[in-house]
Each structure stands twice: as structure tokens, then as C-alpha cells.
Design an enzyme around this catalytic site. Structure first.
Site, PDB file in Angstrom:
ATOM      1  N   GLU A  49      -7.650  -6.367  -4.891  1.00  0.00           N
ATOM      2  CA  GLU A  49      -7.695  -5.850  -6.250  1.00  0.00           C
ATOM      3  C   GLU A  49      -6.252  -5.520  -6.612  1.00  0.00           C
ATOM      4  O   GLU A  49      -5.726  -4.491  -6.200  1.00  0.00           O
ATOM      5  CB  GLU A  49      -8.618  -4.620  -6.287  1.00  0.00           C
ATOM      6  CG  GLU A  49      -9.245  -4.385  -7.634  1.00  0.00           C
ATOM      7  CD  GLU A  49      -8.300  -3.701  -8.579  1.00  0.00           C
ATOM      8  OE1 GLU A  49      -7.573  -4.414  -9.311  1.00  0.00           O
ATOM      9  OE2 GLU A  49      -8.271  -2.476  -8.582  1.00  0.00           O
ATOM     10  N   LEU A  50      -5.610  -6.431  -7.345  1.00  0.00           N
ATOM     11  CA  LEU A  50      -4.150  -6.358  -7.497  1.00  0.00           C
ATOM     12  C   LEU A  50      -3.731  -6.026  -8.931  1.00  0.00           C
ATOM     13  O   LEU A  50      -4.506  -5.495  -9.702  1.00  0.00           O
ATOM     14  CB  LEU A  50      -3.551  -7.677  -7.012  1.00  0.00           C
ATOM     15  CG  LEU A  50      -4.004  -8.080  -5.593  1.00  0.00           C
ATOM     16  CD1 LEU A  50      -3.412  -9.419  -5.191  1.00  0.00           C
ATOM     17  CD2 LEU A  50      -3.660  -7.001  -4.575  1.00  0.00           C
ATOM     18  N   TRP A  77      -2.590   5.507  -4.898  1.00  0.00           N
ATOM     19  CA  TRP A  77      -2.477   6.881  -5.369  1.00  0.00           C
ATOM     20  C   TRP A  77      -2.871   7.077  -6.834  1.00  0.00           C
ATOM     21  O   TRP A  77      -2.887   8.199  -7.314  1.00  0.00           O
ATOM     22  CB  TRP A  77      -1.017   7.335  -5.199  1.00  0.00           C
ATOM     23  CG  TRP A  77      -0.033   6.280  -5.611  1.00  0.00           C
ATOM     24  CD1 TRP A  77       0.629   5.409  -4.780  1.00  0.00           C
ATOM     25  CD2 TRP A  77       0.383   5.925  -6.939  1.00  0.00           C
ATOM     26  NE1 TRP A  77       1.414   4.537  -5.505  1.00  0.00           N
ATOM     27  CE2 TRP A  77       1.284   4.842  -6.834  1.00  0.00           C
ATOM     28  CE3 TRP A  77       0.072   6.421  -8.208  1.00  0.00           C
ATOM     29  CZ2 TRP A  77       1.879   4.237  -7.950  1.00  0.00           C
ATOM     30  CZ3 TRP A  77       0.661   5.824  -9.312  1.00  0.00           C
ATOM     31  CH2 TRP A  77       1.550   4.749  -9.175  1.00  0.00           C
ATOM     32  N   CYS A 107      -4.304  -0.534 -13.219  1.00  0.00           N
ATOM     33  CA  CYS A 107      -4.131  -1.995 -13.230  1.00  0.00           C
ATOM     34  C   CYS A 107      -4.769  -2.625 -14.464  1.00  0.00           C
ATOM     35  O   CYS A 107      -4.458  -3.762 -14.802  1.00  0.00           O
ATOM     36  CB  CYS A 107      -4.699  -2.591 -11.950  1.00  0.00           C
ATOM     37  SG  CYS A 107      -6.367  -2.004 -11.606  1.00  0.00           S
ATOM     38  N   GLY A 140      -3.713  -2.602  -4.783  1.00  0.00           N
ATOM     39  CA  GLY A 140      -2.293  -2.273  -4.951  1.00  0.00           C
ATOM     40  C   GLY A 140      -1.576  -3.403  -5.659  1.00  0.00           C
ATOM     41  O   GLY A 140      -2.189  -4.155  -6.435  1.00  0.00           O
ATOM     42  N   SER A 141      -0.290  -3.546  -5.382  1.00  0.00           N
ATOM     43  CA  SER A 141       0.500  -4.519  -6.139  1.00  0.00           C
ATOM     44  C   SER A 141       0.260  -5.946  -5.638  1.00  0.00           C
ATOM     45  O   SER A 141      -0.103  -6.175  -4.486  1.00  0.00           O
ATOM     46  CB  SER A 141       1.989  -4.174  -6.036  1.00  0.00           C
ATOM     47  OG  SER A 141       2.381  -4.160  -4.683  1.00  0.00           O
ATOM     48  N   LYS A 158      -7.049   3.492   5.001  1.00  0.00           N
ATOM     49  CA  LYS A 158      -5.713   4.087   4.921  1.00  0.00           C
ATOM     50  C   LYS A 158      -5.586   4.643   3.514  1.00  0.00           C
ATOM     51  O   LYS A 158      -5.482   3.912   2.550  1.00  0.00           O
ATOM     52  CB  LYS A 158      -4.594   3.071   5.195  1.00  0.00           C
ATOM     53  CG  LYS A 158      -3.258   3.788   5.350  1.00  0.00           C
ATOM     54  CD  LYS A 158      -2.057   2.989   4.915  1.00  0.00           C
ATOM     55  CE  LYS A 158      -1.905   2.820   3.438  1.00  0.00           C
ATOM     56  NZ  LYS A 158      -1.604   4.064   2.676  1.00  0.00           N
ATOM     57  N   PRO A 214      -4.081   7.189   0.349  1.00  0.00           N
ATOM     58  CA  PRO A 214      -2.772   7.310  -0.292  1.00  0.00           C
ATOM     59  C   PRO A 214      -2.005   8.539   0.214  1.00  0.00           C
ATOM     60  O   PRO A 214      -2.485   9.661   0.078  1.00  0.00           O
ATOM     61  CB  PRO A 214      -3.115   7.450  -1.768  1.00  0.00           C
ATOM     62  CG  PRO A 214      -4.518   7.991  -1.793  1.00  0.00           C
ATOM     63  CD  PRO A 214      -5.193   7.593  -0.527  1.00  0.00           C
ATOM     64  N   GLU A 215      -0.829   8.322   0.790  1.00  0.00           N
ATOM     65  CA  GLU A 215      -0.047   9.420   1.374  1.00  0.00           C
ATOM     66  C   GLU A 215       0.418  10.406   0.304  1.00  0.00           C
ATOM     67  O   GLU A 215       0.641  11.580   0.587  1.00  0.00           O
ATOM     68  CB  GLU A 215       1.192   8.877   2.106  1.00  0.00           C
ATOM     69  CG  GLU A 215       0.880   8.120   3.386  1.00  0.00           C
ATOM     70  CD  GLU A 215       0.290   6.740   3.157  1.00  0.00           C
ATOM     71  OE1 GLU A 215       0.498   6.183   2.049  1.00  0.00           O
ATOM     72  OE2 GLU A 215      -0.375   6.212   4.064  1.00  0.00           O
TER      73      GLU A 215
END
Ligand code: NAD
Length: 477
Positions: free
Chosen positions: A249-250, A150, A283, A227-228, A174, A176-177
Site C-alpha cells: 500500500e504505497l 506513522w 496517501c 509506506g513510500s 513492525k 511506527p517508531e
């Protein structure tokens, strides 16, 4: 003006199989602004079938035609950029001008990948025997499952969509909600550009349910996640179990080394501007500032003065330079990091506490003397929070920069190119930016090492994750 978002499966915008929706909230005031459809298993199966059919069609579409479709999508994205930027600002919180920059960079990515589609060369290997032909071909890996967050609703998704489509892959993304509408606007640009049904599919829902189902799904041949680190490790392990290649990609915890020979006012000004971009929810956001002792006081004063100029507010207000945090979780997390650091002996220069009753506002925050045992010295803050500490020798700064298992972005400010190149050779990071914040262009590689993940998005390397190497040999008489 905010629009509800649906799923895009097999060329159709549709509700989820059970008709369920998730709320979308404006982070500037906490009020519901719309909804996003929630995908169920039946939707995922439909998307997987569509992605298989889309792949069969798209991989045989000449690279030149694929590139033309991508370039049309870029034109459409630019045409609708203002509208997409407003949607993004409403759902994500960032200032409209910043959101607009993100949309336009998204178009640059698509154009860049269109060019790469036409440059996915194979090669001919000289053979040992007479009449033997040896060919190496680079072919699309297959339908991709991609998961994007997001913080940059368009930028994170466009890297994966454009990379996959350029290579000839289909994709289920998928999105970002919490920020679905701007991501959906991106997908609409590809739809309007004439991307065949099934080549690009967009779903939203419960992230863990979707990844647990799609990653092992036989239709899926490649997994890409942003994400994380903790979630990335979990998804990479799941993909490994099913022998599927991954791009990860963290997170990061970017060190910044400010040397005494740097242009101190310019460095402080650039740092404050870059740190507050997307309210620090990036990030590659600079987090641990290591400042050479003789200029420590002068640099910190200049940094605090630069942060004074930040105007925090609703992203829709043209005067705003930093919006709210994207969700209340980040505000809680930042307050907890500050409390922990203060309890362990850190000193607070500015910020530190949420602002206002409504919305997720958290101001630029600078901590000094945070002990190495404090959480902020070890965990990614993902917000406008940074630490400052002096260093005596360059060696000690390098040791501190490499102390954490992350290795995404690092930054150096110095007047000495030789010193900068020495630091490049010693700091374990995927990207080093010297005297400016110059990361993330379409034409330059973006990615991390160690716990920050692997695989590159951007640059000539960006198509690689979506290609596989095949070999052909024939004795031709
Ligand atoms: P989170 O870890 O729950 O989610 C991060 C992202 O991963 C979200 O987009 C989420 O939808 C997705 N996700 C989570 N679990 C998943 C699963 N099992 N399968 C598939 N996708 C999954 O936390 P959050 O509160 O949304 O964000 C907090 C942390 O996430 C931040 O502190 C930051 O470290 C990291 N993050 C990193 C980036 C990045 O650009 N690298 C972006 C967003 C968040």
C-alpha cells in the site's frame, strides 16, 4: 500521561535485548515525551519463533472462536478509545477528535474482519468421474511480517493485524517508531481480548534492519507494507527473491477533476477539510486539482476562503482543526517543494513556509501554474500542499490525471453521473470518489494500481492476501 512503549513478543511486554530505546517527540513543540524499545536480532528471532508457534495454534482455532476474539478486541479498543486518541494526538500531532475517529474506525475494521473470518469459504468442484470428490480450501498463508507507518498509527496497523488474524495467520508487526504508543494500545486490546501468545507480536527498531532480517526469515510466509513507493519497491523485490507474496500500500498523487457543472462551494469546502486531515499526510490526500476553465477563478477563490477557516495548532487544543506535521522531515520536504516550484515559475496563493519557532507547523499551501517539470507535479507532497490548474477539455484532464505512474485515489466533482462513470472507466486508479471523499471504510476495498502498489485492504477482499488456495481430490468408493 504519555506512556513509554515496549516490544510485545510471545505474549509479553519487554525491553529490547540490548535495553536500547529510541526517543518519541511531540511534533507540536519538539519536546521529548517518552521512548520506545528498540528490537535487536535476538528479539526478532524470538518473535519469529513465537509467530511460528502462534500460527500452529491459531490456524487450528475454529473461525468462530477467532471471530469472537476479534470482536472482544474491538469492544476493548472502543472502551479505551479516548485514551488511545490522546496518546496518538501527543505523538502524531493530529487533533484529538480526528484521532478518536481513527480509533473508532479501527474497531470497525476489527468487527468487519471478524465477519470475514466466518466467510472464508472453500468450494466443491463437480468431478468428471463417479465417486470423485474435489474440494478447494482457503487456508491461512502463515506468519506475516507487516510494516506500518506513522501517519495513521492505528488505522494502518489494524488493517494488517485484523486481516491476518481473521484468516488464521500470526503476525509480527513492525510499528511506527515515531508514534508507537497508540499502535501499542491497539495491540493491548488484542492481548486483553485473549489472543494467544505468539499470534500477535509488535516490534520497533531500525526499519531497514528489521525488514532485511524478517522478510527472508524462513518463519515468515507473507509480507505486507504501507509506506513510500521507493521503500515498497525495495521490500517487494526482497520478498520476491524469497518467493513470498506481498501486499503493498504505497504512495499516491491524487488528481481531482472539478467540472463546471459541479457544486463549486460544496466541492471547495469538502476539499479543504479533507486535504487538512492528518495535515495532508495521507496517501489518498488530494494533490493535483484540475478545474474546468469557466469555473477556475470561482473555485480557487472558494478553496482559499475555505482554507482561511483552518485553525492550525496543538492537537490537544479542541479548537485545532489541523495539527503540526508529524516530523521535521516533512516540513523541510514541503518547503523544498515550494521553493522548487516557485523557482520554476509557479505562483503561491497561500502558505508556503513553516510557521512558528517550535513544532513542525506548515500551513495549507496552494500553488498555481506549477510547470509539469516542477517536483510538486511529480512527487507526493505528503502534507497540506496542493496545486491548482485549469483544463479546457475532459480529455486533457484525463491525460493529466494519468500522467504519473501512481494510481491510488482520484476524485471527481460533477453534476453528471454519466460523466463521472466515463471518468471512472478512463482514470487509472484503484479508487474513484465522486462528489465526496468516501474512501477507507471497513466494508469497502482500499488499494492502488501501478506504482501505488497492489493488494487490497478493506472490503470483502481484505482477507484474500492472508489466504492461500489448496486443492483436495479423492476417489471415494
Ligand atoms: P520513509 O520512506 O523513510 O518511511 C516511510 C515508512 O516506511 C515509515 O513508516 C518507515 O518506518 C518505513 N520504512 C522506511 N524504510 C524501510 C525499510 N527499509 N524497511 C521497512 N520499513 C521501512 O520516509 P518518511 O519520511 O517516514 O515518510 C516519507 C514518505 O513516505 C512520504 O512522503 C510518503 O510518500 C511515504 N509514506 C507513505 C505512507 C502511506 O500511508 N502510504 C505513510 C507514511 C509515509
Amino acid at each position: 500521561m504519555y506512556t513509554d512503549s515496549q516490544l510485545f513478543i510471545d505474549g509479553e511486554w519487554r525491553a529490547g535485548a540490548d535495553g536500547l530505546v529510541l526517543p518519541v517527540v511531540n511534533p507540536a513543540d519538539g519536546l521529548r515525551i517518552g521512548s520506545v524499545a528498540k528490537a535487536e536480532r535476538a528479539d526478532l528471532d524470538r518473535a519469529a519463533d513465537a509467530a511460528m508457534r502462534g500460527f500452529a495454534l491459531w490456524r487450528d482455532t475454529p473461525a468462530h472462536s477467532r471471530a469472537e476474539t476479534l470482536r472482544s478486541a474491538a469492544v476493548i479498543l472502543r472502551r479505551d478509545a479516548e485514551m488511545s486518541a490522546r496518546l496518538m494526538s501527543l505523538e502524531q500531532g493530529k487533533p484529538v477528535a480526528e484521532a478518536l475517529g481513527e480509533v473508532l474506525r479501527g474497531a470497525e475494521f476489527i468487527d468487519w474482519m471478524a465477519g470475514e473470518a466466518q466467510r472464508a469459504y472453500g468450494r466443491v468442484i463437480p468431478a468428471r468421474g463417479a465417486g470423485v470428490l474435489q474440494l478447494v480450501t482457503r487456508e491461512p498463508v502463515g506468519p506475516v511480517a507487516a510494516f506500518t507507518p506513522w501517519n495513521f498509527p492505528i488505522n494502518q496497523a489494524v488493517r494488517k493485524i485484523a486481516g491476518a488474524l481473521a484468516a488464521g495467520c500470526s503476525i509480527i508487526i513492525k510499528g511506527p517508531e515515531e508514534t508507537p504508543a497508540s499502535c501499542a494500545a491497539l495491540v493491548r486490546a488484542f492481548e486483553e481480548a485473549g489472543t494467544p501468545a505468539g499470534v500477535i507480536n509488535l516490534v520497533f527498531g531500525t526499519p531497514a534492519e528489521i525488514s532485511e532480517y524478517l522478510i527472508p526469515h524462513p518463519a515468515i510466509r507473507k509480507v505486507s507494507f504501507t509506506g513510500s513507493t521507493v521503500v515498497g519497491k525495495h521490500l517487494a523485490a526482497l520478498a520476491g527473491l524469497h518467493m513470498k507474496p506481498v501486499t503493498m500500500e504505497l504512495g499516491g498523487h491524487a488528481p481531482v477533476i472539478v467540472c463546471a457543472d459541479a457544486d463549486i462551494p460544496a466541492a471547495a469546502q469538502a476539499l479543504a477539510a479533507f486535504k487538512t486531515r492528518t495535515s495532508g499526510q495521507s496517501c489518498i490526500s488530494p494533490t493535483r486539482l484540475l478545474i474546468e476553465a469557466p469555473v477556475y477563478g470561482r473555485f480557487v477563490d472558494a478553496l482559499l476562503a475555505a482554507f482561511e477557516g483552518v485553525k492550525m495548532g496543538d492537537g490537544g487544543d479542541p479548537a485545532t482543526t489541523m495539527g503540526p506535521m508529524a516530523n521535521p522531515r516533512r516540513v523541510d520536504a514541503l518547503e523544498a517543494l515550494v521553493e522548487d516550484a516557485l523557482a520554476k515559475g509557479a505562483r503561491l496563493h497561500i502558505g508556503g513556509k513553516r510557521r512558528g519557532e517550535a513544532g513542525n507547523f506548515f500551513p495549507p499551501t496552494v500553488l498555481a501554474e506549477a510547470p509539469v517539470t516542477s517536483r510538486i507535479m511529480n512527487e507526493e507532497p505528503f502534507g497540506p500542499l496542493l496545486t491548482v490548474q485549469p483544463f479546457e477539455t475532459l480529455e486533457s484532464a484525463i491525460t493529466e490525471a494519468n500522467r504519473l505512474p501512481y494510481g491510488l485515489a482520484a476524485y471527481v466533482f460533477t453534476g453528471s453521473p454519466a460523466k463521472a462513470r466515463h471518468l471512472y472507466s478512463r482514470i487509472e486508479c484503484g479508487m474513484l470518489s465522486v462528489n465526496h471523499f468516501g474512501l477507507g471504510s471497513a466494508e469497502t476495498p482500499f488499494g492502488g494500481v501501478r506504482d501505488s502498489g497492489f493488494g487490497v485492504e478493506g472490503g470483502a477482499e481484505a482477507i484474500e492476501p492472508y489466504l492461500q488456495t489448496r486443492f483436495y481430490t479423492s476417489l471415494e468408493r
